[in-house]
Design a protein around this motif. Structure first.
Motif, PDB file in Angstrom:
ATOM      1  N   TYR A 405       0.827  -1.203   0.000  1.00  0.00           N
ATOM      2  CA  TYR A 405       0.000   0.000   0.000  1.00  0.00           C
ATOM      3  C   TYR A 405       0.866   1.260   0.000  1.00  0.00           C
ATOM      4  O   TYR A 405       0.586   2.234  -0.719  1.00  0.00           O
ATOM      5  N   GLU A 416      -8.097   2.945  -3.347  1.00  0.00           N
ATOM      6  CA  GLU A 416      -8.623   1.627  -3.681  1.00  0.00           C
ATOM      7  C   GLU A 416      -7.870   0.543  -2.920  1.00  0.00           C
ATOM      8  O   GLU A 416      -8.451  -0.421  -2.414  1.00  0.00           O
ATOM      9  N   TRP A 418      -6.417   0.977  -0.155  1.00  0.00           N
ATOM     10  CA  TRP A 418      -6.746   1.084   1.266  1.00  0.00           C
ATOM     11  C   TRP A 418      -7.964   0.236   1.641  1.00  0.00           C
ATOM     12  O   TRP A 418      -8.068  -0.257   2.764  1.00  0.00           O
ATOM     13  N   GLU A 419      -8.876   0.038   0.683  1.00  0.00           N
ATOM     14  CA  GLU A 419     -10.046  -0.790   0.955  1.00  0.00           C
ATOM     15  C   GLU A 419      -9.626  -2.201   1.351  1.00  0.00           C
ATOM     16  O   GLU A 419     -10.199  -2.815   2.255  1.00  0.00           O
ATOM     17  N   LYS A 420      -8.604  -2.722   0.671  1.00  0.00           N
ATOM     18  CA  LYS A 420      -8.090  -4.055   0.997  1.00  0.00           C
ATOM     19  C   LYS A 420      -7.435  -4.048   2.386  1.00  0.00           C
ATOM     20  O   LYS A 420      -7.605  -4.982   3.169  1.00  0.00           O
ATOM     21  N   LYS A 422      -8.127  -2.033   4.811  1.00  0.00           N
ATOM     22  CA  LYS A 422      -9.170  -1.864   5.811  1.00  0.00           C
ATOM     23  C   LYS A 422      -9.863  -3.192   6.118  1.00  0.00           C
ATOM     24  O   LYS A 422     -10.138  -3.514   7.282  1.00  0.00           O
ATOM     25  N   VAL A 423     -10.130  -3.974   5.074  1.00  0.00           N
ATOM     26  CA  VAL A 423     -10.762  -5.281   5.262  1.00  0.00           C
ATOM     27  C   VAL A 423      -9.834  -6.204   6.052  1.00  0.00           C
ATOM     28  O   VAL A 423     -10.261  -6.896   6.989  1.00  0.00           O
ATOM     29  N   PRO A 534      -6.769   6.954   3.481  1.00  0.00           N
ATOM     30  CA  PRO A 534      -7.873   6.306   4.191  1.00  0.00           C
ATOM     31  C   PRO A 534      -9.097   7.213   4.294  1.00  0.00           C
ATOM     32  O   PRO A 534     -10.234   6.732   4.272  1.00  0.00           O
ATOM     33  N   SER A 537     -10.965   7.090   1.002  1.00  0.00           N
ATOM     34  CA  SER A 537     -11.682   5.820   0.903  1.00  0.00           C
ATOM     35  C   SER A 537     -12.948   5.863   1.760  1.00  0.00           C
ATOM     36  O   SER A 537     -14.021   5.410   1.346  1.00  0.00           O
ATOM     37  N   GLN A 538     -12.825   6.423   2.946  1.00  0.00           N
ATOM     38  CA  GLN A 538     -13.970   6.527   3.844  1.00  0.00           C
ATOM     39  C   GLN A 538     -15.033   7.462   3.276  1.00  0.00           C
ATOM     40  O   GLN A 538     -16.236   7.221   3.438  1.00  0.00           O
ATOM     41  N   LYS A 540     -15.878   7.832   0.197  1.00  0.00           N
ATOM     42  CA  LYS A 540     -16.671   7.083  -0.782  1.00  0.00           C
ATOM     43  C   LYS A 540     -17.686   6.179  -0.087  1.00  0.00           C
ATOM     44  O   LYS A 540     -18.835   6.066  -0.517  1.00  0.00           O
ATOM     45  N   GLU A 541     -17.230   5.519   0.980  1.00  0.00           N
ATOM     46  CA  GLU A 541     -18.116   4.614   1.721  1.00  0.00           C
ATOM     47  C   GLU A 541     -19.259   5.391   2.365  1.00  0.00           C
ATOM     48  O   GLU A 541     -20.424   4.977   2.336  1.00  0.00           O
TER      49      GLU A 541
END
Length: 626
Positions: A405, A416, A418-420, A422-423, A534, A537-538, A540-541
């Motif tokens: 990352y 994008e 970061w989504e991985k 975060k999971v 991050p 990314s947040q 977008k969520e």
């Protein structure tokens, strides 16, 4: 620890064994000053079988008996009116040897104890006493025993203070040290006296609790003419008994009564781990160990551990009273006959042993911290090992993902990626909490927590959940104190209570006051920046669920920590953020808003209730939608 000291006596609890003496009619007679017509009893070498009883003629007594003569077994002269044969500070018996047909005894009753003055007609007794007098440690040890007995009585029978316990431990340590030196000195006498039955008696007493290897070595040093005498036979029997109750052997079966009078068999607990505490009401160290045992019981009873207290009290009422005083909840059994001393071959109490579900002895002589550590090792070891291994692998995979990352430069691609991350971050937290749930209340759980402390300190919510999951049954330790202190430090850094008020400008330059929402809506206050991947990314969520949150009466307010207005507004447009956007673009005054809200990492989100009080920090989206 034993109650009272009686040196150079083969201490009880042993059944008679096959001997090679000669049975003869013997006269045992003499004078006991202070007897005053009371009864006198002759006991066999097992310390309990009565051979003969006679009422004294004032201070004189006479017994005519048929007994084994000359095989170096001890006999005991007992005055029942002085007390029971159990462990006591008073000694109502004296020991001697019968090696002729006429044994004359002179003794006296002093301070409630029977004390020998001299014995005639027994060359064996003279030889025995000569060996004792020849030991260079004898006088010093006798003085140490007196000091110990006083300290023992002071702590166990008068006042169980910390100071008295310290004095007792110090006296015990001194006595034990001298006892070791004395025993070694007796051992050194064997080569020149290998055919002496009396030295065999003394060495047998001194090394009764020694390991099998030591006992076998001692037996081999004595000559053939001594091999069949009482002390050597007893030592050989002891070797067989120790082997039968050693670690790795099947736990000897016993059947004892519980507090309700029901008979309980040890074998009835087959299939579970069993911890047995052999103790007594009068034993101070036993009582001091009970809180540790209670703590282990409370932590592991629901994980398949059976805890049994086996009292070796010879007074049933004293046992029952002690159980009530200690408020012991685990199973209590009474061994009034003292059969377990022999079955499990222990010389002092508390004696705590751990038995496997298959009935095999796993550990002996457990105490304190080691007691809990061993119980955890056996009960939770199979759980801990795979959890730790998987946790290590998860951490390794996560760290690799973070490195990948960090190598990405373009902001949106980084978002994008970061989504991985975060999971993976959430999976890591979930696995840790599930592992801690299995290890609840254990030091192994604390150890797992310690291994993951580096990233837990960056995530207060997970750290808090980990502490709660591990539970309040975790024993006190340096490691626990360290981790709990670090959590409390992190907790102190969290913003709680009423959210600080502020006034910032929106995209059009209009001032917005946080307190203006009080009493109207809940607020989701989001601190972010355009350069924070991050955060992007947040955004977008949050954009996906904006309408749902709005329906629930939640007002989203984003506070940008950018200093460049163009970058801030470009990011707002790019991330399609329709909710209220605020920023403090002035450089003057530093980062006051960050300090007031204790923002150390981005993004940081506060959930604020309609009353203006902070409900949560970095809440999960599902909690908000719920």
């Amino acid at each position: 620890m034993k109650k009272g000291i009686l040196l150079f006596v083969c201490i009880v609890m042993l059944l008679p064994i096959l001997l090679y003496g000669e049975v003869k009619q013997v006269k045992v007679w003499g004078k006991i000053a202070g007897l005053a017509g009371r009864e006198v009893v002759l006991l066999d070498s097992d310390y309990k079988t009565e051979i003969a009883r006679v009422k004294g003629n004032k201070d004189r007594f006479e017994l005519m008996v048929k007994v084994e003569v000359g095989d170096a077994r001890p006999y005991y002269l007992y005055v029942p009116s002085l007390g029971d044969l159990g462990l006591s500070m008073n000694i109502p018996v004296m020991y001697f040897f019968i090696d002729t047909e006429n044994i004359q005894i002179a003794a006296k009753i002093k301070d409630g104890s029977l004390r020998r003055e001299w014995i005639k007609g027994s060359p064996a007794m003279s030889e025995y006493l000569a060996f004792i007098d020849a030991n260079p440690c004898q006088k010093e040890l006798s003085a140490a025993v007196d000091v110990y007995n006083i300290a023992f009585n002071e702590y166990n029978n008068i006042n169980q203070t910390e100071e008295n316990y310290r004095v007792l431990k110090q006296a015990s340590k001194r006595m034990d040290s001298l006892s070791v030196k004395q025993s070694e000195a007796f051992l050194a006498m064997i080569p020149e006296n290998r055919d002496s039955k009396m030295l065999a008696v003394i060495v047998c007493n001194q090394y009764n609790g020694a390991s099998v290897d030591v006992l076998e070595k001692i037996v081999s040093q004595f000559g053939e003419g001594v091999q069949e005498c009482y002390p050597i036979q007893k030592m050989k029997k002891r070797i067989a008994e120790v082997k039968a109750s050693a670690v790795g052997s099947m736990a000897p079966e016993f059947e004892l009564k519980d507090l309700e009078g029901n008979l309980v068999n040890l074998s009835s607990f087959r299939g579970k781990y069993v911890l047995i505490d052999f103790w007594a009401s009068w034993c101070g160290p036993c009582r001091k160990e009970i809180p540790n045992i209670k703590q282990v019981y409370n932590s592991f009873a629901d994980k398949g551990l059976v805890v049994i207290g086996v009292s070796v009290d010879q007074n049933e009422q004293e046992w029952r009273q002690a159980v009530q005083e200690e408020q012991v909840q685990y199973l209590q059994l009474s061994d009034l006959e003292g059969i377990t001393w022999k079955l499990y071959n222990f010389n002092g109490i508390p004696f705590i042993t751990l038995i496997s579900p298959e009935g095999v002895i796993l550990e002996r002589s457990l105490r304190g911290v080691e007691l809990r550590r061993k119980v955890e090792e056996y009960l939770l070891g199979d759980l801990y090992a795979p959890v730790k291994q998987e946790m290590d692998e998860i951490n390794e995979r996560f760290n690799t993902l973070v490195e990948e990352y960090r190598e990405v430069k373009e902001v949106m691609k980084k978002a994008e990626m970061w989504e991985k991350v975060k999971v993976a971050k959430q999976k890591r937290a979930d696995f840790l909490l599930e592992g801690l749930k299995q290890l609840e209340g254990s030091e192994l759980g604390v150890s797992l927590l310690k291994d993951n402390l580096s990233w837990l300190e960056d995530n207060y919510n997970v750290f808090q959940s980990a502490i709660l999951t591990l539970g309040n049954r975790v024993p006190e330790s340096e490691l626990k104190t360290e981790i709990w202190n670090r959590f409390e430090k992190l907790k102190a850094e969290q913003l709680t209570g009423e959210a600080p008020d502020f006034v910032l400008r929106d995209k059009r330059g209009k001032e917005v006051r946080l307190s203006s929402f009080r009493g109207k809506k809940e607020v989701l206050l989001d601190f972010w920046a355009s350069f924070c991947t991050p955060c992007r990314s947040q955004n977008k969520e949050m954009s996906k669920h904006y309408k749902e949150l709005k329906k629930k009466g939640i007002q989203i307010i984003s506070v940008s920590l950018d200093r460049d207005k163009k970058k801030w507004l470009a990011a707002v447009k790019q991330d399609q953020m329709p909710w209220l956007q605020l920023a403090d673009l002035t450089i003057a005054g530093g980062r006051e808003i960050e300090d007031r809200f204790k923002v150390k990492v981005l993004p940081t989100v506060y959930w604020i209730g309609t009353d203006g009080m902070i409900k949560a920090k970095n809440p999960k989206l599902e909690d908000l939608l719920r």
